[in-house]
Write a protein that holds these residues in place. Sequence first.
Motif, mmCIF file in Angstrom:
data_model
loop_
_atom_site.group_PDB
_atom_site.id
_atom_site.type_symbol
_atom_site.label_atom_id
_atom_site.label_comp_id
_atom_site.label_asym_id
_atom_site.label_seq_id
_atom_site.Cartn_x
_atom_site.Cartn_y
_atom_site.Cartn_z
ATOM 1 N N SER A 207 0.836 -1.198 0.000
ATOM 2 C CA SER A 207 0.000 0.000 0.000
ATOM 3 C C SER A 207 0.869 1.245 0.000
ATOM 4 O O SER A 207 2.072 1.199 0.294
ATOM 5 C CB SER A 207 -0.914 0.012 1.223
ATOM 6 N N SER A 208 0.269 2.373 -0.315
ATOM 7 C CA SER A 208 0.985 3.639 -0.333
ATOM 8 C C SER A 208 1.201 4.164 1.083
ATOM 9 O O SER A 208 0.362 3.967 1.977
ATOM 10 C CB SER A 208 0.188 4.673 -1.139
ATOM 11 N N ALA A 209 2.328 4.840 1.277
ATOM 12 C CA ALA A 209 2.579 5.477 2.572
ATOM 13 C C ALA A 209 1.499 6.500 2.900
ATOM 14 O O ALA A 209 1.241 6.788 4.075
ATOM 15 C CB ALA A 209 3.951 6.148 2.565
ATOM 16 N N GLY A 210 0.842 7.032 1.865
ATOM 17 C CA GLY A 210 -0.231 7.991 2.086
ATOM 18 C C GLY A 210 -1.427 7.400 2.797
ATOM 19 O O GLY A 210 -2.289 8.140 3.292
ATOM 20 N N GLU A 211 -1.494 6.069 2.860
ATOM 21 C CA GLU A 211 -2.612 5.408 3.535
ATOM 22 C C GLU A 211 -2.426 5.326 5.048
ATOM 23 O O GLU A 211 -3.332 4.874 5.750
ATOM 24 C CB GLU A 211 -2.829 4.018 2.946
ATOM 25 N N TRP A 212 -1.273 5.725 5.551
ATOM 26 C CA TRP A 212 -1.117 5.869 6.996
ATOM 27 C C TRP A 212 -1.816 7.171 7.378
ATOM 28 O O TRP A 212 -1.452 8.243 6.902
ATOM 29 C CB TRP A 212 0.362 5.918 7.375
ATOM 30 N N LYS A 213 -2.810 7.090 8.237
ATOM 31 C CA LYS A 213 -3.713 8.221 8.456
ATOM 32 C C LYS A 213 -3.744 8.696 9.911
ATOM 33 O O LYS A 213 -3.579 7.912 10.852
ATOM 34 C CB LYS A 213 -5.140 7.834 8.042
ATOM 35 N N ILE A 214 -3.992 9.989 10.044
ATOM 36 C CA ILE A 214 -4.274 10.574 11.353
ATOM 37 C C ILE A 214 -5.760 10.446 11.644
ATOM 38 O O ILE A 214 -6.596 10.668 10.767
ATOM 39 C CB ILE A 214 -3.911 12.077 11.370
ATOM 40 N N ASP A 215 -6.098 10.082 12.871
ATOM 41 C CA ASP A 215 -7.469 10.179 13.343
ATOM 42 C C ASP A 215 -7.604 11.591 13.918
ATOM 43 O O ASP A 215 -7.070 11.889 14.989
ATOM 44 C CB ASP A 215 -7.734 9.117 14.424
ATOM 45 N N PHE A 216 -8.301 12.463 13.210
ATOM 46 C CA PHE A 216 -8.335 13.863 13.624
ATOM 47 C C PHE A 216 -9.129 14.088 14.906
ATOM 48 O O PHE A 216 -8.931 15.095 15.591
ATOM 49 C CB PHE A 216 -8.840 14.740 12.481
ATOM 50 N N ASP A 217 -9.989 13.161 15.249
ATOM 51 C CA ASP A 217 -10.637 13.249 16.556
ATOM 52 C C ASP A 217 -9.607 13.021 17.658
ATOM 53 O O ASP A 217 -9.659 13.676 18.716
ATOM 54 C CB ASP A 217 -11.765 12.214 16.662
ATOM 55 N N GLU A 218 -8.682 12.108 17.424
ATOM 56 C CA GLU A 218 -7.605 11.882 18.401
ATOM 57 C C GLU A 218 -6.708 13.114 18.505
ATOM 58 O O GLU A 218 -6.276 13.489 19.608
ATOM 59 C CB GLU A 218 -6.767 10.664 17.986
ATOM 60 N N LEU A 219 -6.435 13.742 17.373
ATOM 61 C CA LEU A 219 -5.597 14.945 17.392
ATOM 62 C C LEU A 219 -6.291 16.073 18.161
ATOM 63 O O LEU A 219 -5.669 16.731 19.008
ATOM 64 C CB LEU A 219 -5.271 15.389 15.971
ATOM 65 N N LYS A 220 -7.562 16.293 17.888
ATOM 66 C CA LYS A 220 -8.292 17.360 18.587
ATOM 67 C C LYS A 220 -8.343 17.097 20.087
ATOM 68 O O LYS A 220 -8.223 18.025 20.897
ATOM 69 C CB LYS A 220 -9.700 17.477 18.023
ATOM 70 N N ALA A 221 -8.499 15.822 20.460
ATOM 71 C CA ALA A 221 -8.570 15.471 21.879
ATOM 72 C C ALA A 221 -7.230 15.671 22.583
ATOM 73 O O ALA A 221 -7.186 15.850 23.806
ATOM 74 C CB ALA A 221 -9.023 14.023 22.027
#
Length: 473
Positions: A207-221
């Motif tokens: 898979s592409s490295a771009g598929e490693w994702k941030i959970d933005f709810d986790e970031l906001k928390a």
Amino acid sequence: MRLLANCHQATSILGLTSKLLLRRSFSATSFIAITSTNSKMTTSDGSFKPLPGPSVHVSAQSKDVWSIINEAAASVESTGKKVVNLGQGFFSYSPPDFAIEAAKKALDVPALNQYSPTRGRPSLRKALADSYSPFFNRTLDPESEIVVTAGANQGMYAAFTAFINPGDEVIVFEPFFDQYISNIQLPGGKVVYVPLHPPSDAATRTSSAGEWKIDFDELKAAVTEKTRIIVLNTPQNPTGKVFSREELEKIGQIAVEHNIIILSDEVYDRLYYTPFVRIATLSPELARLTLTVGSAGKTFSATGWRVGWLIGHPDLIKYVAAANTRIVFTVNSPLQEATAKALVQAETNTYYHDNIVSFEKKYKIFNAIWDELGLPYTVPEGGYFVLVNFAKVQVPEDYEFPPEVTHGKAKDFRTAYWLIKEIGVVAIPPTEFYTPQNAHLAEEFLRFAVCKDDHILEEAVEKLRALKKYIKS
């Protein structure tokens, strides 16, 4: 007259006697003092007492991954077997000829062997401004918006020192460059971790490295009133991810809303294989809040030069510069000048393009073995690392491992150790760049560095074919 001479002689004798007595008295006092000091420094059996202990900053340091992996490699080589080291991200080849020549010439200039201005040599800051201004869509001021540092890592430490007070929080995405953590903690900062999540089927699909994702709810928390800095790394080590414009806009929105500085580690900014966006260019607000980090070591294959830089708003840079002065005072002059000359020449030759083409070839050589073996990997979007999923590789259950790769370590440490000992290829276990609670996200992977000569990558491919008998269907 004779009486006067006798008096003078008597006075001289008395003076000499006095000096001897004083000297003897001093010697005796010194002897007593030394004896007294020694008695305090030694135990009853005459041995020295333990030296004073370390500070809290280093007392908890365990054996680092680099020592563990390199010692394992050395133990194999001591038996006469060849090991291919694709672990650490240092180059096996020299910088381009034009950079080397600039460094040699700089050493012949007397002034370039002396101190440089604390913010960096004017020639280098001008070269950086000329080189980066087109990316920032405006003219950078070399006097107020750029500071030169002793490598990117030290530059980031200067930034943390400039803006962190004890108890302040810094958000770091996992996996992270391990030096971030100590750099934050030394000035008293608290690290708050937010993980990048790999694709759920990473064990079965390339898979592409771009598929490693941030959970933005986790970031906001993770954001609190104590959050001072968000650390961003794009292209990212070790995943090879280049953050998309959409992701950067979301991160930027959070930073602007809470007035948080973004420290954007962009040391691989000349080595990307997909469109690369700089977060500082997305809006005037983000331009004010972002400190962009660069590296001559990564740009010119010269990691030992230790020349880096930060670019940002004058009201941020002035504090980074103040901290930088207190940490290193100045950066070595000849290699600053060499970097300046190299940047100027790279703008008019084909170096940047040729370097990207060269690395695309390296990935093609190296990743062919994973396609051949059927082991999934992460296709990098930038940088020079590749993550390979070893979930299908069956390490013998009765294999003996030393405690340093079993106690408190995730599975990838054992896999990496075994790969060195039995296959003869060095890789890095990426859970070193995770907190224990999130290590499960990466424990099936190993990180390989492809910043090596093509023939070294080809040699690694030959050795890795021996994995075939260990792969479970």
